[in-house]
Design a protein around this motif. Structure first.
Motif, mmCIF file in Angstrom:
data_model
loop_
_atom_site.group_PDB
_atom_site.id
_atom_site.type_symbol
_atom_site.label_atom_id
_atom_site.label_comp_id
_atom_site.label_asym_id
_atom_site.label_seq_id
_atom_site.Cartn_x
_atom_site.Cartn_y
_atom_site.Cartn_z
ATOM 1 N N GLY A 164 0.991 -1.064 0.248
ATOM 2 C CA GLY A 164 0.023 -0.046 0.067
ATOM 3 C C GLY A 164 0.704 1.261 -0.009
ATOM 4 N N GLY A 165 2.198 1.196 0.156
ATOM 5 C CA GLY A 165 3.050 2.252 -0.094
ATOM 6 C C GLY A 165 4.087 2.056 -0.768
ATOM 7 N N VAL A 166 5.414 2.536 -0.134
ATOM 8 C CA VAL A 166 6.618 2.427 -1.005
ATOM 9 C C VAL A 166 7.797 1.833 0.005
ATOM 10 C CG1 VAL A 166 8.649 3.611 -1.790
ATOM 11 C CG2 VAL A 166 6.205 4.453 -2.321
ATOM 12 N N LEU A 167 8.395 0.698 -0.537
ATOM 13 C CA LEU A 167 9.669 0.177 0.038
ATOM 14 C C LEU A 167 10.829 0.493 -0.526
ATOM 15 C CD1 LEU A 167 10.664 -2.150 1.768
ATOM 16 C CD2 LEU A 167 10.477 -3.928 0.024
ATOM 17 N N PHE A 168 11.619 1.088 0.478
ATOM 18 C CA PHE A 168 12.952 1.756 0.166
ATOM 19 C C PHE A 168 14.050 0.814 0.480
ATOM 20 C CE2 PHE A 168 16.517 4.486 0.883
ATOM 21 C CZ PHE A 168 16.693 5.411 -0.105
ATOM 22 N N ILE A 169 14.844 0.347 -0.274
ATOM 23 C CA ILE A 169 15.826 -0.446 0.024
ATOM 24 C C ILE A 169 17.225 0.051 -0.381
ATOM 25 C CG2 ILE A 169 16.809 -2.942 -0.250
ATOM 26 C CD1 ILE A 169 14.135 -3.863 -1.586
ATOM 27 N N ASP A 170 17.808 0.636 0.833
ATOM 28 C CA ASP A 170 19.216 1.214 0.714
ATOM 29 C C ASP A 170 20.368 0.145 0.568
ATOM 30 O OD1 ASP A 170 20.870 3.312 0.500
ATOM 31 O OD2 ASP A 170 21.086 3.720 2.764
ATOM 32 N N GLU A 171 21.099 0.541 -0.352
ATOM 33 C CA GLU A 171 22.441 -0.258 -0.819
ATOM 34 C C GLU A 171 21.849 -1.707 -0.950
ATOM 35 O OE1 GLU A 171 24.445 0.225 2.866
ATOM 36 O OE2 GLU A 171 25.993 1.522 2.152
ATOM 37 N N ALA A 172 20.900 -1.462 -2.192
ATOM 38 C CA ALA A 172 20.161 -3.046 -2.401
ATOM 39 C C ALA A 172 21.178 -3.831 -2.868
ATOM 40 C CB ALA A 172 19.317 -2.596 -3.399
ATOM 41 N N TYR A 173 22.346 -3.515 -3.552
ATOM 42 C CA TYR A 173 23.411 -4.274 -4.116
ATOM 43 C C TYR A 173 23.811 -5.517 -3.074
ATOM 44 C CZ TYR A 173 25.615 0.026 -2.903
ATOM 45 O OH TYR A 173 25.812 1.169 -2.203
ATOM 46 N N TYR A 174 23.832 -5.189 -1.799
ATOM 47 C CA TYR A 174 24.170 -5.866 -0.709
ATOM 48 C C TYR A 174 23.433 -7.335 -0.624
ATOM 49 C CZ TYR A 174 27.906 -2.596 0.509
ATOM 50 O OH TYR A 174 29.010 -1.775 0.654
ATOM 51 N N LEU A 175 22.288 -7.281 -1.144
ATOM 52 C CA LEU A 175 21.412 -8.493 -1.192
ATOM 53 C C LEU A 175 22.224 -9.769 -2.098
ATOM 54 C CD1 LEU A 175 17.679 -6.810 -2.084
ATOM 55 C CD2 LEU A 175 18.856 -7.839 0.291
ATOM 56 N N TYR A 176 22.977 -9.342 -3.130
ATOM 57 C CA TYR A 176 23.526 -10.271 -3.854
ATOM 58 C C TYR A 176 24.826 -10.358 -3.510
ATOM 59 C CZ TYR A 176 24.832 -12.540 -8.318
ATOM 60 O OH TYR A 176 25.383 -13.328 -9.075
ATOM 61 N N ARG A 177 25.285 -11.515 -3.081
ATOM 62 C CA ARG A 177 26.885 -11.863 -2.538
ATOM 63 C C ARG A 177 27.054 -13.101 -3.172
ATOM 64 N NH1 ARG A 177 26.989 -9.860 3.646
ATOM 65 N NH2 ARG A 177 27.026 -7.596 3.156
ATOM 66 N N PRO A 178 27.700 -13.145 -4.390
ATOM 67 C CA PRO A 178 27.850 -14.398 -5.186
ATOM 68 C C PRO A 178 29.181 -14.966 -4.621
ATOM 69 C CG PRO A 178 28.538 -12.429 -6.611
ATOM 70 C CD PRO A 178 27.615 -11.919 -5.482
ATOM 71 N N GLU A 179 30.035 -14.242 -4.068
ATOM 72 C CA GLU A 179 31.001 -14.879 -3.306
ATOM 73 C C GLU A 179 31.006 -15.934 -2.217
ATOM 74 O OE1 GLU A 179 30.443 -11.260 -0.983
ATOM 75 O OE2 GLU A 179 30.243 -11.795 -3.122
#
Length: 315
Positions: A142-157
């Motif tokens: 119903g609103g807005v989801l703000f994901i700061d530094e979203a790239y840290y969700l992906y850690r392939p290492e």
């Protein structure tokens, strides 16, 4: 009733809809979006390209709403966004009025903002990530989801990292429930680009990209003066010159964070001012003494003494 005072929905009911006149200015005024834009202009110093882009998006959304009322749009448009820029450039600050604009134009039900980072979405153990991500999404609906530094969700290492699970859930919701949630990804531009390269499905769901430039020295000085004014402080003329010199030097040092750096610098200056006043044993102080930051309170910074940042700003 004149056509100018009627809503697009009322006009669309006429037999001659194709010839009906639509007063976009009246629609814009009725949405009260101008109030949000004016507040953004007052409270956010500089960032002219960002403000211009927000106005352009608001215009696009307004026309989109009119088109929906006239039966010209078959589905909800993709409104997910990406805010890129260095720390302290106002990304989170702008996300708040953006949520309000989306709400006033009818694109989200409530217009609230839920700001999160990786830690709010990704669990440390198997089976923890999905519940965490879904709980955040539930709060943001119903609103807005703000994901700061979203790239840290992906850690392939890290083969045992669970960020990819969170990404998959986000992708599904961003596609299937885009009429009830807008997601804003934020962070450094280069890192966001690498994230999109590794997750093309995420890039394809982002409709609007806004880049936040670093603040100029004079803009930072104006921001600092506004911060002090809001706390009933002021700079002496010499302190203002010293603060400007401070920002010129500070911008060259590591971990510079724009408005965040000047806020930290002023916090230190207020601390030094308090100690300077306290050390003046027996002195009779006026309200001006208590309110005024002097040049000495700025010049005592390690930026001048050692060429080192003294604001403990994280990179």
């Amino acid at each position: 009733m004149s056509d100018a005072s009627r809503t697009p929905n009322e006009l669309s009911k006429d037999n001659n809809t194709d010839d009906a006149l639509i007063d976009l200015d009246a629609e814009f005024k009725a949405s009260n979006v101008q109030e949000v834009l004016d507040k953004l202009d007052r409270e956010l110093i500089g960032l002219v390209p960002v403000k211009t882009r927000i106005r352009e998006i608001a215009a696009l959304l307004l026309v989109g709403r009119v088109r929906q009322h006239l039966g010209l749009s078959a589905e909800t448009p993709t409104l997910h966004m990406c805010f890129t820029g260095n720390p302290g450039t106002g990304k989170t600050t702008v996300a708040l009025p953006m949520a309000e604009i989306l709400h006033r134009l009818g694109y989200v039900r409530e217009g609230h903002l839920v700001a999160v980072t990786r830690d709010d979405l990704v669990g440390q153990y198997m089976g923890h990530t999905a519940p965490k991500t879904k709980e955040v999404l539930k709060r943001a609906m119903g609103g807005v989801l703000f994901i700061d530094e979203a790239y840290y969700l992906y850690r392939p290492e890290n083969e045992r990292d669970y960020g990819q699970e969170s990404i998959e859930i986000l992708l599904q919701v961003m596609e299937n429930q885009r009429d009830d949630l807008v997601v804003i990804l934020a962070g450094y531009k280069d890192k966001i680009e690498r994230f999109f390269h590794s997750n093309p499905g995420m890039r394809s769901r982002i409709a609007h990209h806004i880049d936040f430039p670093d603040c100029a020295v004079d803009e930072l000085l104006s921001i600092g003066c506004l911060m002090l004014q809001q706390q009933n402080y002021q700079l002496s003329p010499k302190a203002q010159a010293a603060l400007r010199d401070y920002m010129v030097r500070r911008r060259r040092l590591p971990h510079f964070a724009n408005a965040r750096s000047i806020r930290n610098a002023l916090d230190r200056a207020r601390l030094r001012q308090a100690n300077r006043l306290f050390a003046a044993v027996g002195a009779k102080l006026t309200i001006q003494h208590v309110m005024t930051i002097e040049a000495a309170d700025i010049l005592a910074s390690r930026v001048f003494q050692e060429g080192l940042p003294d604001d403990n700003t994280a990179p």
